[in-house]
Design a protein around this motif. Structure first.
Motif, PDB file in Angstrom:
ATOM      1  N   UNK A  80       8.730  -4.527  -6.926  1.00 15.76           N
ATOM      2  CA  UNK A  80       7.734  -5.488  -8.032  1.00 15.76           C
ATOM      3  C   UNK A  80       6.607  -6.124  -7.679  1.00 15.76           C
ATOM      4  N   UNK A  81       6.289  -6.230  -6.332  1.00 16.61           N
ATOM      5  CA  UNK A  81       5.158  -6.830  -5.872  1.00 16.61           C
ATOM      6  C   UNK A  81       5.269  -7.169  -4.365  1.00 16.61           C
ATOM      7  N   UNK A  82       3.956  -7.234  -3.645  1.00 20.88           N
ATOM      8  CA  UNK A  82       4.103  -7.213  -2.101  1.00 20.88           C
ATOM      9  C   UNK A  82       4.172  -8.793  -2.021  1.00 20.88           C
ATOM     10  N   UNK A  83       4.443  -9.140  -0.614  1.00 19.57           N
ATOM     11  CA  UNK A  83       4.302 -10.480  -0.089  1.00 19.57           C
ATOM     12  C   UNK A  83       3.905 -10.268   1.225  1.00 19.57           C
ATOM     13  N   UNK A 121      -0.414 -10.332  -2.055  1.00 20.99           N
ATOM     14  CA  UNK A 121      -1.512 -11.608  -1.698  1.00 20.99           C
ATOM     15  C   UNK A 121      -2.106 -11.131  -0.027  1.00 20.99           C
ATOM     16  N   UNK A 122      -3.138 -11.788  -0.063  1.00 22.18           N
ATOM     17  CA  UNK A 122      -3.816 -11.893   1.267  1.00 22.18           C
ATOM     18  C   UNK A 122      -2.967 -12.683   2.268  1.00 22.18           C
ATOM     19  N   UNK A 123      -2.851 -12.142   3.351  1.00 27.73           N
ATOM     20  CA  UNK A 123      -1.835 -12.962   4.286  1.00 27.73           C
ATOM     21  C   UNK A 123      -2.649 -13.267   5.543  1.00 27.73           C
ATOM     22  N   UNK A 124      -2.217 -14.450   6.076  1.00 29.08           N
ATOM     23  CA  UNK A 124      -2.670 -15.021   7.158  1.00 29.08           C
ATOM     24  C   UNK A 124      -2.037 -14.237   8.429  1.00 29.08           C
ATOM     25  N   UNK A 125      -2.708 -14.030   9.601  1.00 26.32           N
ATOM     26  CA  UNK A 125      -1.780 -13.482  10.763  1.00 26.32           C
ATOM     27  C   UNK A 125      -1.037 -14.880  11.257  1.00 26.32           C
TER      28      UNK A 125
END
Length: 140
Positions: A80-83, A121-125
């Protein structure tokens, strides 16, 4: 009238061919965009929200910890979507994987069938830690 001759090397021919493919791909994208108007956006949101709530239910049940070693990052992306994933107690990893597998086979199958969009979404390390008795992220 003077004629100008242009000698195209292999690189130039590949560039022209690539550009043609990009234009063709753009035309295909435009056709899809017209079809997207028929998507039931409210239904897409409901399916996505349902999937997210099931992932959150598992996360909430497995957030307690005593040490950083108790906590692990787990991929919670569904069809359904990335996380960006979640941090949970390692004891909940198998349950999270089962829930995501079930969501992909049921809720997200319908989400895809309806032509709903997929986003990540863009994810932070970050890394998993235990803070205040709860598994959480901390930036790297």
């Amino acid at each position: 009238m003077n004629t100008i001759r242009i000698r195209l090397g292999t690189s130039a021919l590949l560039a022209v061919a690539s550009f043609s493919l990009v234009i063709a791909g753009f035309a295909d994208t435009m056709e899809v965009a017209e079809d997207e108007r028929e998507v039931d956006w409210q239904a897409c949101q409901r399916w996505h929200a349902h999937a997210s709530s099931q992932v959150e239910r598992v996360r909430a049940a497995h957030r307690a910890c005593a040490t950083d070693n108790d906590c692990v990052m787990v991929d919670t992306s569904t069809d359904c979507g990335g996380t960006c994933g979640e941090v949970i107690h390692r004891a909940g990893v198998q349950q999270m994987r089962r829930v995501i597998s079930h969501l992909n086979a049921t809720v997200c199958r319908e989400h895809r069938r309806m032509g709903c969009p997929y986003g990540t979404p863009a994810c932070l390390a970050s890394r998993a830690v235990c803070a205040g008795g709860a598994c959480t992220f901390t930036p790297l």
